[in-house]
Design an enzyme around this catalytic site. Structure first.
Site, mmCIF file in Angstrom:
data_model
loop_
_atom_site.group_PDB
_atom_site.id
_atom_site.type_symbol
_atom_site.label_atom_id
_atom_site.label_comp_id
_atom_site.label_asym_id
_atom_site.label_seq_id
_atom_site.Cartn_x
_atom_site.Cartn_y
_atom_site.Cartn_z
ATOM 1 N N LYS A 23 -2.302 -42.226 21.115
ATOM 2 C CA LYS A 23 -2.507 -40.456 21.029
ATOM 3 C C LYS A 23 -3.585 -40.671 19.372
ATOM 4 O O LYS A 23 -3.722 -39.712 19.427
ATOM 5 C CB LYS A 23 -1.478 -39.310 21.436
ATOM 6 N N GLY A 95 0.336 -30.821 16.897
ATOM 7 C CA GLY A 95 0.995 -30.936 15.534
ATOM 8 C C GLY A 95 -0.219 -31.723 14.241
ATOM 9 O O GLY A 95 -0.697 -31.439 13.226
ATOM 10 N N SER A 167 7.164 -38.827 7.332
ATOM 11 C CA SER A 167 5.821 -38.396 7.995
ATOM 12 C C SER A 167 4.665 -38.668 7.808
ATOM 13 O O SER A 167 4.191 -38.486 6.942
ATOM 14 C CB SER A 167 6.081 -36.429 7.943
ATOM 15 N N ASP A 320 9.285 -41.001 18.259
ATOM 16 C CA ASP A 320 8.585 -40.176 19.411
ATOM 17 C C ASP A 320 9.520 -40.564 20.668
ATOM 18 O O ASP A 320 9.874 -40.186 22.173
ATOM 19 C CB ASP A 320 7.103 -40.431 19.929
ATOM 20 N N LYS A 347 9.496 -31.585 16.381
ATOM 21 C CA LYS A 347 8.388 -31.338 16.718
ATOM 22 C C LYS A 347 8.024 -31.286 18.191
ATOM 23 O O LYS A 347 8.358 -29.607 17.867
ATOM 24 C CB LYS A 347 8.907 -33.028 17.957
ATOM 25 N N ARG A 394 7.546 -35.007 26.141
ATOM 26 C CA ARG A 394 7.874 -36.032 25.762
ATOM 27 C C ARG A 394 9.038 -35.910 26.700
ATOM 28 O O ARG A 394 9.910 -36.075 27.518
ATOM 29 C CB ARG A 394 8.815 -37.130 24.389
HETATM 30 C C1 S3P Z 1 1.969 -38.807 14.312
HETATM 31 C C2 S3P Z 1 3.049 -38.623 13.689
HETATM 32 C C3 S3P Z 1 4.512 -38.018 14.249
HETATM 33 C C4 S3P Z 1 4.731 -38.285 15.612
HETATM 34 C C5 S3P Z 1 3.291 -37.711 16.456
HETATM 35 C C6 S3P Z 1 1.571 -38.623 15.771
HETATM 36 C C7 S3P Z 1 1.193 -39.176 13.837
HETATM 37 O O1 S3P Z 1 4.778 -37.053 13.319
HETATM 38 O O2 S3P Z 1 5.378 -37.567 15.631
HETATM 39 O O3 S3P Z 1 3.583 -37.397 17.633
HETATM 40 O O4 S3P Z 1 -0.309 -39.276 15.072
HETATM 41 O O5 S3P Z 1 0.588 -39.583 12.888
HETATM 42 P P1 S3P Z 1 5.012 -36.987 12.052
HETATM 43 O O6 S3P Z 1 4.302 -37.708 11.054
HETATM 44 O O7 S3P Z 1 4.998 -36.117 11.682
HETATM 45 O O8 S3P Z 1 6.370 -37.975 11.515
#
Ligand code: S3P
Length: 437
Positions: A23, A95, A167, A320, A347, A394
């Site tokens: 993803k 997000g 993050s 995750d 999350k 999830r």
């Molecule tokens: C992701 C980063 C993670 C993860 C999300 C996907 C990404 O979040 O939890 O499912 O693709 O950059 P954070 O970067 O906010 O921890």
């Protein structure tokens, strides 16, 4: 209408499968393709709701995204070349899509309204808005959540920014904005987070420099006014989706499963590392590299697990996977202590609370101490509960997987959100022998 589903104790989970594309890499492939000059071909793109939201956003901004057989093609407009979007950009449950696209939008002098579903509209945005505002993004109102109205600028300033939270989304938003700024933009990360943006930026021809500093932190720098060139991207299988299949094989006795072409980037493999600490029989076969990312096949056989301590510094590499790990810890012998899980609270749901509540509903002894989750495993899980998924894909998949090894059936209250990341979850699991229905 909520769609409940029940998982029942299952026969061995065996066979040879592939999981859908990663993803995180899928989002980035679409975004960088739209910012590149020329055509990009993406093979193995994850066709899930979250990723389609990014495809639609890039399309609304003038990058044509089309299907070409089993692949996708994007006609990029070049950094700075995106068009004005009419109407509202709706990011659904994602997000990643909303935060990464805020980084892109920062470089364009246009007013854009961003929104999302009820879950996304509860999630904190100030973590990206603060650094992007330092670079020049204007944000209307003093808001931390979607819906938001923003206006970018052609005169972004490059910045040096130390991440206050580990993050990858925040890091990526700043790097994407940095492409549109003059000079060099640097993000300093105290703990390494997934580095797909850095790898893919390089793959598309951007100037990216990554340094590990004396104090162990990493400084990631992107060169501004960048020129990206269309590329051929092959998206590897998503380790966060593979996690559910791996867990199913571990808890159903007699299982023997091979999952092909899984992304094995070290910033994503904390779950597999932890399972090995717990005594899981997981072998990695055919390791190689594709489109700048390490991949390989996973061979899993059901195993007796023991409780372990999972250190806080491992959290970003398996952020995750904690709901699934916590459920697996219930099948282990002894205590599993997962430390430093503050980020889980923001999350798609408060995953720390949702996981603890789900475990309690299934008769598992678990409690939260500050930012840590402690699960007391006894080797067997009673099950029999109704788990509230709280709009979180999830949570739904982790507890359905738990139900495959539990004594009594486990029902989750709504499987609707599974389509955001893993629409093939049910047919894939059922095809391997999982009793879901
Ligand atoms: C992701 C980063 C993670 C993860 C999300 C996907 C990404 O979040 O939890 O499912 O693709 O950059 P954070 O970067 O906010 O921890």
């Amino acid at each position: 209408m909520p769609q409940p589903l029940t998982a029942r104790r299952s026969a061995p989970i065996s066979g040879r499968v592939k999981v859908p594309g990663d993803k995180s890499i899928s989002h980035r492939a679409l975004i960088l393709a739209g910012l590149a000059i020329g055509r990009t071909r993406i093979e193995g793109l994850l066709e899930a709701d979250d990723v389609m939201v990014t495809a639609r956003a890039m399309q609304a901004l003038g990058a044509a995204v089309s299907r070409s057989g089993a692949a996708f093609e994007v006609l990029g407009q070049g950094v700075g070349g995106l068009a004005r979007a009419d109407g509202v950009l709706d990011f659904g449950n994602s997000g990643t899509a909303s935060r990464l696209m805020l980084g892109v939008l920062a470089g364009y002098p246009m007013r854009v309204v961003l929104t999302g579903d009820a879950s996304l509209c509860r999630r904190p945005m100030s973590r990206v808005l603060k650094p992007l505002a330092e670079m020049g993004l204007m944000v209307e109102g003093n808001k931390d959540t979607l819906p938001l109205t923003v206006e970018g600028t052609q005169d972004l300033l490059p910045i040096v920014y130390e991440l206050p939270v580990p993050s990858a989304q925040v890091k990526s938003a700043i790097l994407l904005a940095g492409l549109h700024a003059p000079g060099r933009t640097t993000v300093i990360e105290p703990l390494p987070t997934r580095d797909h943006t850095e790898r893919m930026l390089r793959f598309f021809g951007a100037e990216v420099d990554v340094k590990t500093r004396e104090d162990g932190t990493r400084a990631v720098t992107v060169g501004g006014n960048a020129e990206l060139t269309g590329a051929h991207v092959v998206v590897p299988g998503d380790p966060s989706s593979a996690a559910f299949l791996v867990a199913a094989a571990l808890v159903c006795p007699g299982s023997d499963l091979v999952i092909e072409n899984v992304l094995l980037n070290p910033t994503r493999t904390g779950f597999f590392e932890t399972l090995r600490d717990m005594g899981a029989d997981i072998e990695i076969l055919r390791q190689h590299e594709e489109a700048g990312e390490p991949i390989g096949d996973l061979h899993i056989r059901s195993s007796d697990l023991k409780g372990v301590r999972v250190p806080p510094e491992r959290a970003p590499s398996m952020i995750d996977e904690y709901p699934m790990l916590a459920a697996l810890a219930a099948f282990a012998h002894g205590e599993t202590r997962m430390e430093g899980l503050a980020e889980l609270k923001v999350k798609e749901s408060d995953r720390l609370a949702a996981t603890a509540a789900g475990l309690a509903a299934c008769g598992v002894e678990a409690h939260i101490e500050g930012d840590d989750l402690i699960v007391s495993g006894t080797g067997t899980v009673q099950g029999g509960g109704l788990v509230e998924t709280q709009m979180d894909h999830r949570i739904a998949m982790a507890f359905l997987t738990l139900g495959l090894g539990a004594e009594e059936p486990v029902t989750v209250d709504d499987i609707g959100m599974i389509a955001t990341s893993f629409p093939a979850f049910l047919p894939l699991m059922s095809g391997l022998g999982a009793q879901l229905g």
